[in-house]
Design a protein around this motif. Structure first.
Motif, PDB file in Angstrom:
ATOM      1  N   GLU A  74       0.846  -1.197   0.000  1.00 51.73           N
ATOM      2  CA  GLU A  74       0.000   0.000   0.000  1.00 51.73           C
ATOM      3  C   GLU A  74       0.882   1.248   0.000  1.00 51.73           C
ATOM      4  N   GLN A  75       0.640   2.164  -0.945  1.00 54.38           N
ATOM      5  CA  GLN A  75       1.439   3.386  -0.991  1.00 54.38           C
ATOM      6  C   GLN A  75       0.961   4.379   0.051  1.00 54.38           C
ATOM      7  N   VAL A  76       1.937   4.995   0.738  1.00 50.93           N
ATOM      8  CA  VAL A  76       1.650   5.991   1.763  1.00 50.93           C
ATOM      9  C   VAL A  76       2.609   7.162   1.556  1.00 50.93           C
ATOM     10  N   THR A  77       2.077   8.381   1.624  1.00 47.65           N
ATOM     11  CA  THR A  77       2.900   9.575   1.503  1.00 47.65           C
ATOM     12  C   THR A  77       3.044  10.202   2.882  1.00 47.65           C
ATOM     13  N   LEU A  78       4.294  10.421   3.296  1.00 48.68           N
ATOM     14  CA  LEU A  78       4.603  10.972   4.608  1.00 48.68           C
ATOM     15  C   LEU A  78       5.242  12.342   4.452  1.00 48.68           C
ATOM     16  N   THR A  79       4.900  13.251   5.373  1.00 48.26           N
ATOM     17  CA  THR A  79       5.466  14.593   5.386  1.00 48.26           C
ATOM     18  C   THR A  79       6.147  14.822   6.725  1.00 48.26           C
ATOM     19  N   LYS A  80       7.325  15.464   6.700  1.00 49.38           N
ATOM     20  CA  LYS A  80       8.039  15.741   7.949  1.00 49.38           C
ATOM     21  C   LYS A  80       7.152  16.559   8.880  1.00 49.38           C
ATOM     22  N   GLY A  81       7.098  16.146  10.155  1.00 48.72           N
ATOM     23  CA  GLY A  81       6.324  16.850  11.156  1.00 48.72           C
ATOM     24  C   GLY A  81       4.856  16.487  11.191  1.00 48.72           C
ATOM     25  N   GLN A  82       4.400  15.681  10.260  1.00 49.96           N
ATOM     26  CA  GLN A  82       2.994  15.283  10.206  1.00 49.96           C
ATOM     27  C   GLN A  82       2.761  14.060  11.092  1.00 49.96           C
ATOM     28  N   GLN A  83       1.538  13.884  11.547  1.00 44.00           N
ATOM     29  CA  GLN A  83       1.165  12.715  12.343  1.00 44.00           C
ATOM     30  C   GLN A  83       1.422  11.431  11.571  1.00 44.00           C
ATOM     31  N   ALA A  84       1.597  10.336  12.285  1.00 46.69           N
ATOM     32  CA  ALA A  84       1.842   9.036  11.661  1.00 46.69           C
ATOM     33  C   ALA A  84       0.658   8.607  10.808  1.00 46.69           C
ATOM     34  N   ALA A  85       0.962   7.967   9.689  1.00 49.92           N
ATOM     35  CA  ALA A  85      -0.064   7.399   8.817  1.00 49.92           C
ATOM     36  C   ALA A  85      -0.332   5.961   9.243  1.00 49.92           C
ATOM     37  N   GLN A  86      -1.566   5.520   9.120  1.00 50.83           N
ATOM     38  CA  GLN A  86      -1.958   4.152   9.443  1.00 50.83           C
ATOM     39  C   GLN A  86      -1.886   3.318   8.166  1.00 50.83           C
ATOM     40  N   VAL A  87      -1.129   2.224   8.209  1.00 49.64           N
ATOM     41  CA  VAL A  87      -1.044   1.338   7.053  1.00 49.64           C
ATOM     42  C   VAL A  87      -0.700  -0.070   7.530  1.00 49.64           C
ATOM     43  N   ALA A  88      -1.437  -1.053   7.039  1.00 48.12           N
ATOM     44  CA  ALA A  88      -1.208  -2.476   7.349  1.00 48.12           C
ATOM     45  C   ALA A  88      -1.146  -2.744   8.851  1.00 48.12           C
ATOM     46  N   GLY A  89      -1.978  -2.062   9.630  1.00 51.20           N
ATOM     47  CA  GLY A  89      -1.993  -2.266  11.072  1.00 51.20           C
ATOM     48  C   GLY A  89      -0.820  -1.629  11.793  1.00 51.20           C
ATOM     49  N   LEU A  90      -0.083  -0.768  11.109  1.00 49.41           N
ATOM     50  CA  LEU A  90       1.080  -0.098  11.680  1.00 49.41           C
ATOM     51  C   LEU A  90       0.948   1.409  11.552  1.00 49.41           C
ATOM     52  N   GLN A  91       1.713   2.125  12.364  1.00 46.08           N
ATOM     53  CA  GLN A  91       1.820   3.575  12.250  1.00 46.08           C
ATOM     54  C   GLN A  91       3.180   3.873  11.643  1.00 46.08           C
ATOM     55  N   VAL A  92       3.193   4.714  10.606  1.00 50.09           N
ATOM     56  CA  VAL A  92       4.433   5.044   9.910  1.00 50.09           C
ATOM     57  C   VAL A  92       4.576   6.559   9.894  1.00 50.09           C
ATOM     58  N   SER A  93       5.737   7.056  10.330  1.00 49.68           N
ATOM     59  CA  SER A  93       5.973   8.510  10.326  1.00 49.68           C
ATOM     60  C   SER A  93       7.383   8.790   9.809  1.00 49.68           C
ATOM     61  N   LEU A  94       7.543   9.950   9.200  1.00 48.89           N
ATOM     62  CA  LEU A  94       8.810  10.349   8.597  1.00 48.89           C
ATOM     63  C   LEU A  94       9.688  11.054   9.615  1.00 48.89           C
ATOM     64  N   ASP A  95      10.937  10.607   9.732  1.00 49.11           N
ATOM     65  CA  ASP A  95      11.920  11.250  10.594  1.00 49.11           C
ATOM     66  C   ASP A  95      12.706  12.306   9.824  1.00 49.11           C
ATOM     67  N   SER A  96      13.337  11.876   8.714  1.00 49.41           N
ATOM     68  CA  SER A  96      14.183  12.808   7.970  1.00 49.41           C
ATOM     69  C   SER A  96      14.351  12.371   6.525  1.00 49.41           C
ATOM     70  N   VAL A  97      14.694  13.352   5.691  1.00 47.22           N
ATOM     71  CA  VAL A  97      14.988  13.119   4.287  1.00 47.22           C
ATOM     72  C   VAL A  97      16.277  13.874   3.979  1.00 47.22           C
ATOM     73  N   THR A  98      17.272  13.173   3.437  1.00 46.35           N
ATOM     74  CA  THR A  98      18.501  13.821   2.985  1.00 46.35           C
ATOM     75  C   THR A  98      18.653  13.551   1.490  1.00 46.35           C
ATOM     76  N   ASP A  99      19.741  14.023   0.915  1.00 48.54           N
ATOM     77  CA  ASP A  99      19.991  13.768  -0.501  1.00 48.54           C
ATOM     78  C   ASP A  99      20.199  12.288  -0.783  1.00 48.54           C
ATOM     79  N   SER A 100      20.653  11.534   0.237  1.00 52.38           N
ATOM     80  CA  SER A 100      20.975  10.127  -0.011  1.00 52.38           C
ATOM     81  C   SER A 100      20.147   9.117   0.787  1.00 52.38           C
TER      82      SER A 100
END
Length: 109
Positions: A74-100
């Motif tokens: 299942e595709q999920v889009t996460l944004t820094k600072g946003q609440q965790a998304a619910q997917v497959a019975g789990l909570q997924v949240s973004l910590d950081s994004v760098t160039d690599s």
């Protein structure tokens, strides 16, 4: 029923092994887990993925603040600072994004 010492040792080792497997909940070098929560750091490339808490998390795309992952199919889009998304019975949240790399948290509900 009283267990013989050999059976007690075997039972203890079996329980310890199962406990460690459940505690880890992950199968990749790029995943660090506690009891019900894991931090995943994957490369920012199309084929990057990690197995975490019984599901596969794959990198799809990213910009400076947003990451799209495929979690358990299942595709999920996460944004820094946003609440965790619910997917497959789990909570997924973004910590950081760098160039690599992309770093995100996965936890059980």
């Amino acid at each position: 029923m009283v267990l013989k010492p050999t059976r007690r040792v075997a039972a203890a080792l079996s329980s310890a092994t199962l406990g460690l497997a459940l505690l880890a909940g992950c199968s990749s070098d790029n995943v660090s887990c506690g009891i019900d929560q894991c931090t995943v750091t994957i490369d920012r490339e199309v084929n990057a993925s990690a197995s975490v808490l019984g599901v596969e998390a794959k990198f799809v795309s990213a910009d400076s603040n947003t990451v799209t992952l495929d979690v358990a199919g299942e595709q999920v889009t996460l944004t820094k600072g946003q609440q965790a998304a619910q997917v497959a019975g789990l909570q997924v949240s973004l910590d950081s994004v760098t160039d690599s790399t992309v770093s995100f948290q996965v936890s059980r509900n």
